[in-house]
Design a protein around this motif. Structure first.
Motif, PDB file in Angstrom:
ATOM      1  N   SER A 174       0.814  -1.215   0.000  1.00 30.30           N
ATOM      2  CA  SER A 174       0.000   0.000   0.000  1.00 30.30           C
ATOM      3  C   SER A 174       0.846   1.262   0.000  1.00 30.30           C
ATOM      4  O   SER A 174       0.369   2.343  -0.359  1.00 30.30           O
ATOM      5  CB  SER A 174      -0.936   0.015   1.211  1.00 30.30           C
ATOM      6  OG  SER A 174      -0.190   0.042   2.422  1.00 30.30           O
ATOM      7  N   ARG A 179       1.554   3.468  -6.357  1.00 30.36           N
ATOM      8  CA  ARG A 179       0.210   3.311  -5.787  1.00 30.36           C
ATOM      9  C   ARG A 179      -0.114   4.458  -4.848  1.00 30.36           C
ATOM     10  O   ARG A 179      -1.230   4.989  -4.856  1.00 30.36           O
ATOM     11  CB  ARG A 179       0.117   1.978  -5.061  1.00 30.36           C
ATOM     12  CG  ARG A 179      -1.243   1.730  -4.408  1.00 30.36           C
ATOM     13  CD  ARG A 179      -1.311   0.351  -3.798  1.00 30.36           C
ATOM     14  NE  ARG A 179      -2.540   0.168  -3.028  1.00 30.36           N
ATOM     15  CZ  ARG A 179      -2.848  -0.921  -2.346  1.00 30.36           C
ATOM     16  NH1 ARG A 179      -2.004  -1.952  -2.342  1.00 30.36           N
ATOM     17  NH2 ARG A 179      -3.980  -0.991  -1.664  1.00 30.36           N
ATOM     18  N   SER A 182      -1.077   7.393  -7.005  1.00 32.43           N
ATOM     19  CA  SER A 182      -2.306   7.245  -7.784  1.00 32.43           C
ATOM     20  C   SER A 182      -3.559   7.229  -6.917  1.00 32.43           C
ATOM     21  O   SER A 182      -4.643   7.601  -7.369  1.00 32.43           O
ATOM     22  CB  SER A 182      -2.247   5.957  -8.622  1.00 32.43           C
ATOM     23  OG  SER A 182      -2.221   4.812  -7.784  1.00 32.43           O
ATOM     24  N   GLU A 183      -3.415   6.799  -5.651  1.00 32.58           N
ATOM     25  CA  GLU A 183      -4.569   6.711  -4.773  1.00 32.58           C
ATOM     26  C   GLU A 183      -4.727   7.922  -3.855  1.00 32.58           C
ATOM     27  O   GLU A 183      -5.577   7.935  -2.974  1.00 32.58           O
ATOM     28  CB  GLU A 183      -4.478   5.431  -3.928  1.00 32.58           C
ATOM     29  CG  GLU A 183      -4.572   4.164  -4.754  1.00 32.58           C
ATOM     30  CD  GLU A 183      -4.502   2.909  -3.905  1.00 32.58           C
ATOM     31  OE1 GLU A 183      -4.317   3.025  -2.670  1.00 32.58           O
ATOM     32  OE2 GLU A 183      -4.641   1.810  -4.465  1.00 32.58           O
TER      33      GLU A 183
END
Length: 205
Positions: A174, A179, A182-183
């Motif tokens: 995570s 990632r 992008s999150e």
């Protein structure tokens, strides 16, 4: 002659943009290279004195961090041995540097300072971006910092090989930089200057 125990310590806070440089370096080194058993790569975060046992256990210590040298943004510098504590205490950028300076001072008092210490540091370009990733300028210095890290390990007798592609990670998936970026929530839904729950009285406005 015994094999030296080498600790690679990435310092910093991933939540504050370029403050996460040291941790991102450590992650990239761990994921991109196959290291022998005597090399330990650690995400030291902002743990301060809790890192003392790792420092004391190290024969050689490689520190990766974002340091405010007062130089142009994204400037990369390398320091060795006695010069390292001086740069960690010169202009503290965050509490983790205060804590780690104390770690080195305590190790010296106890006579447990590693035989060799190298600091690879970058001048941050952006810090006031809560939840942000590395700035483009600092991110561009990652390959050079990694190359210096590999050279340092080689000078300490470590044969570093490219990773076998087994997907090894230093941290949870995570936190992967791609990632993580992008999150990230939009600026409208997530405060960019800190945690909104503690920045305001009552409701954020």
């Amino acid at each position: 002659m015994s094999t030296p125990h080498i600790v690679v310590l990435g310092l910093g806070n991933l939540l504050w943009a370029d403050e996460g440089f040291g941790v991102r370096c450590a992650e990239a080194l761990y994921a991109g290279h196959t290291l022998p058993a005597n090399v330990e790569v650690i995400d030291g975060g902002t743990q301060g004195l809790l890192l003392l046992p790792y420092v004391e256990a190290a024969d050689h210590l490689l520190i990766l961090d974002a340091i405010d040298f007062g130089l142009p943004p994204a400037t990369l510098r390398v320091f060795h041995d006695d010069a390292v504590p001086a740069y960690l205490t010169a202009k503290k950028m965050s509490l983790h540097q205060t804590g780690f300076s104390e770690v080195l001072a305590l190790a010296e008092l106890k006579g447990t300072t590693p035989a060799a210490i190298t600091l690879i540091g970058v001048q941050p370009a952006e810090l006031e971006d809560y939840g942000g990733s590395l700035s483009p300028a600092v991110r561009a210095r990652l390959p050079e910092a990694l190359a210096i890290a590999v050279q340092t390990l080689a000078a300490w007798g470590v044969q570093v090989q490219p990773a076998s592609g087994d997907g090894a990670r230093l941290n949870d998936a995570s936190l992967d930089m791609t990632r993580y970026e992008s999150e990230r929530p939009s600026a409208d839904s997530a405060c960019r200057v800190g945690d909104a729950r503690v920045l305001f009285d009552g409701e954020p406005h």
